[in-house]
Write a protein that holds these residues in place. Structure first.
Motif, short mmCIF file in Angstrom:
data_model
loop_
_atom_site.label_atom_id
_atom_site.label_comp_id
_atom_site.label_asym_id
_atom_site.label_seq_id
_atom_site.Cartn_x
_atom_site.Cartn_y
_atom_site.Cartn_z
N MET A 304 -4.42 6.53 -3.97
CA MET A 304 -3.13 6.03 -3.50
C MET A 304 -3.41 4.78 -2.67
N ASP A 305 -2.46 3.88 -2.62
CA ASP A 305 -2.70 2.59 -1.96
C ASP A 305 -1.45 2.19 -1.16
N ILE A 306 -1.58 2.13 0.15
CA ILE A 306 -0.44 1.77 1.03
C ILE A 306 -0.91 0.74 2.05
N GLY A 370 1.40 -5.94 -9.42
CA GLY A 370 0.23 -5.69 -8.57
C GLY A 370 -0.91 -5.21 -9.43
N HIS A 371 -1.57 -4.16 -8.95
CA HIS A 371 -2.66 -3.58 -9.74
C HIS A 371 -2.36 -2.12 -10.05
N LEU A 372 -2.85 -1.63 -11.19
CA LEU A 372 -2.64 -0.24 -11.55
C LEU A 372 -3.47 0.66 -10.64
N MET A 393 1.54 1.72 -10.17
CA MET A 393 1.11 0.38 -9.76
C MET A 393 1.35 0.15 -8.28
N ALA A 394 0.40 -0.52 -7.64
CA ALA A 394 0.55 -0.91 -6.24
C ALA A 394 1.08 -2.33 -6.20
N ILE A 395 2.09 -2.52 -5.36
CA ILE A 395 2.67 -3.85 -5.22
C ILE A 395 2.46 -4.29 -3.77
N GLU A 396 1.80 -5.43 -3.59
CA GLU A 396 1.29 -5.76 -2.25
C GLU A 396 1.42 -7.23 -1.85
N PRO A 397 2.65 -7.74 -1.73
CA PRO A 397 2.78 -9.14 -1.28
C PRO A 397 2.32 -9.29 0.18
N ILE A 410 2.59 -5.80 3.00
CA ILE A 410 3.37 -4.56 2.85
C ILE A 410 3.12 -4.06 1.44
N GLU A 411 2.61 -2.85 1.32
CA GLU A 411 2.20 -2.35 0.01
C GLU A 411 2.67 -0.92 -0.21
N ASP A 412 3.25 -0.71 -1.40
CA ASP A 412 3.61 0.64 -1.81
C ASP A 412 3.06 0.89 -3.20
#
Ligand SMILES: [Mn+2]
Length: 444
Positions: A304-306, A370-372, A393-397, A410-412
């Motif tokens: 998981m990526d936050i 983002g990345h898978l 997918m993680a989205i992290e602008p 900020i990443e979810d």
């Protein structure tokens, strides 16, 4: 035999009974489905994949991702063979002596039910593997699928592993071949007739789409990892060290059955918010600064990526707020745009439109895909990505202003659904008012 010896022996046997009865995180049906789908896609030949050789680090043992995906087995040093002609799968497993079993427990050779539980045709001692290969080599045009690209790890994609090993080879005294390279060399030496082909593109296509069983684990991990970050937010205060936040988050992961972090936790305060992969986590944070935490747990081999960024003192300054809003609005617009069929440029167009509507200067931030995320936190990813249902997918602008010690990310992690996406990590606040309200609960 002395009383002590009898006691040890009984203890040993008892331990053996406990550890050699295999328990699986994924069902036999699920494992069989994955193997059959892989054999469907290659159509011919043998597929051979190797387990991790053992645990040589200080952390918990972690099986090789591809091997685990297809077997669900944590046997070290084992070999999986799938025959795409007969549709049968075999495991070749190292035989352990009594002393090894006493220290480490047994493996699937010691469990009479393992074959059944794993849905395999047979489990053989590894000593039979060379003969098995020699028999196959005698057939006309023997096709063998192996990994001709690197194996990924819990935190590094195949491409990253390839990059790191290229960097390592810059010094010729570090130019050690990888296990996969060594295995391929060995096949070429002893079985020159084998037609070796790369299994990784087929595996990656499968691993990219998550099954209902995987989604259930990912949802749980999303909740646990979100709780971990919340706990870290509540632990933060002026004067706290970055590692105190790591400790608070790790406790939540371990207490909930996770085995550890999905990657080295990044907890950077002040100037460290601008170092993208900062992981020393040793600085003392001060009032007025921001702290950026990029953290996720591992649960049943899935990651998981936050990332969240918040003010140490509990209130954003006007300048921090201004930048934060931009990153947040871009991130939310990306999430709104995520649905099956969407490409990076579609997301960018949507983000640009949304930001214009809101009258916000993007500060150069465009958004995109983002990345898978999966067995690896930077999961397998094709060059030309189109979103599909079942992808995670993680989205992290992010925006970084090092001259102001101001970095905001900020990443979810989201699951692509039939007509949009589900934010798996939605339980950690990211709106300015929500963050400040949560931080108000701190006592210091
Ligand atoms: Mn990420």
């Amino acid at each position: 035999m002395g009383k002590k010896k009898v006691a040890y022996l009984t203890l040993g046997l008892l331990l053996l009974l406990i550890v050699s009865s295999l328990s699986l995180a994924y069902s036999r049906t699920e494992l069989e489905r994955r193997r059959q789908a892989l054999m469907d896609s290659v159509k011919e030949g043998l597929i051979i994949l190797f387990a991790s050789p053992g645990n040589f680090g200080s952390g918990h043992f972690r099986q090789d991702n591809d091997f685990y995906y297809l077997t669900g087995s944590e046997d070290a040093g084992a070999i999986l063979v799938m025959n795409a002609f007969t549709r049968e799968s075999f495991l070749f497993v190292p035989q352990k002596n009594d002393r090894e079993k006493m220290f480490e427990g047994g493996n699937s050779l010691d469990d009479p039910q393992a074959k059944e539980k794993l849905g395999l045709k047979a489990i053989y001692p590894i000593s039979y593997f060379e003969e098995f290969l020699a028999r196959y080599a005698a057939r006309p045009e023997p096709v063998v699928y192996v990994r001709l690209s690197p194996g990924d790890t819990i935190s590094e994609a195949r491409s990253e592993v390839a990059l790191f090993s290229a960097r390592q080879r810059r010094n010729p005294f570090n130019a050690l071949p990888s296990l996969d390279e060594f295995r391929v060399e060995r096949f070429r030496k002893y079985y020159p007739g084998f037609q070796l082909k790369d299994i990784t593109p087929y595996l990656d296509t499968l691993r990219m789409i998550k099954s209902p069983e995987e989604i259930e684990v990912l949802r749980r991990n999303g909740k646990i990892s979100a709780e971990a970050i919340k706990r870290a937010m509540l632990t933060s205060r002026p004067g706290a060290y970055e590692y105190e936040l790591e400790a608070a988050a790790m406790e939540v992961i371990l207490r909930n059955g996770g085995r550890g972090p999905a990657y080295p936790p990044i907890i950077g305060s002040g100037p460290n918010t601008c170092i993208l992969h900062y992981e020393k986590n040793s600085r003392q944070m001060k009032a007025g600064e921001l702290v950026l935490m990029d953290f996720g747990g591992e649960l049943e081999y899935l990651t998981m990526d936050i990332t969240r960024t918040w003010p140490v003192s509990g209130r954003f300054t006007e300048e921090q707020k201004k930048v934060y809003r931009v990153v947040l609005e871009v991130q939310k617009a990306c999430i709104e745009a995520f649905r099956p069929g969407v490409r990076a440029r579609d997301v960018q167009e949507y983000v640009a439109k949304k930001m214009k509507e809101k009258g916000l200067d993007t500060m150069g931030l465009k958004g995109g895909l983002g990345h898978l995320v999966g067995l690896c936190v930077h999961d397998v990813q094709p060059a030309e990505m189109v979103l599909k249902e079942g992808m995670v997918m993680a989205i992290e602008p992010a925006l970084y202003f090092p001259e102001k010690n101001l970095g905001i990310r900020i990443e979810d992690t989201v699951l692509i659904t039939k007509d949009g996406c589900e934010v798996l990590t939605a339980d950690v606040p990211k709106e300015i008012e929500e963050i400040e309200a949560l931080l108000d609960r701190r006592k210091f």
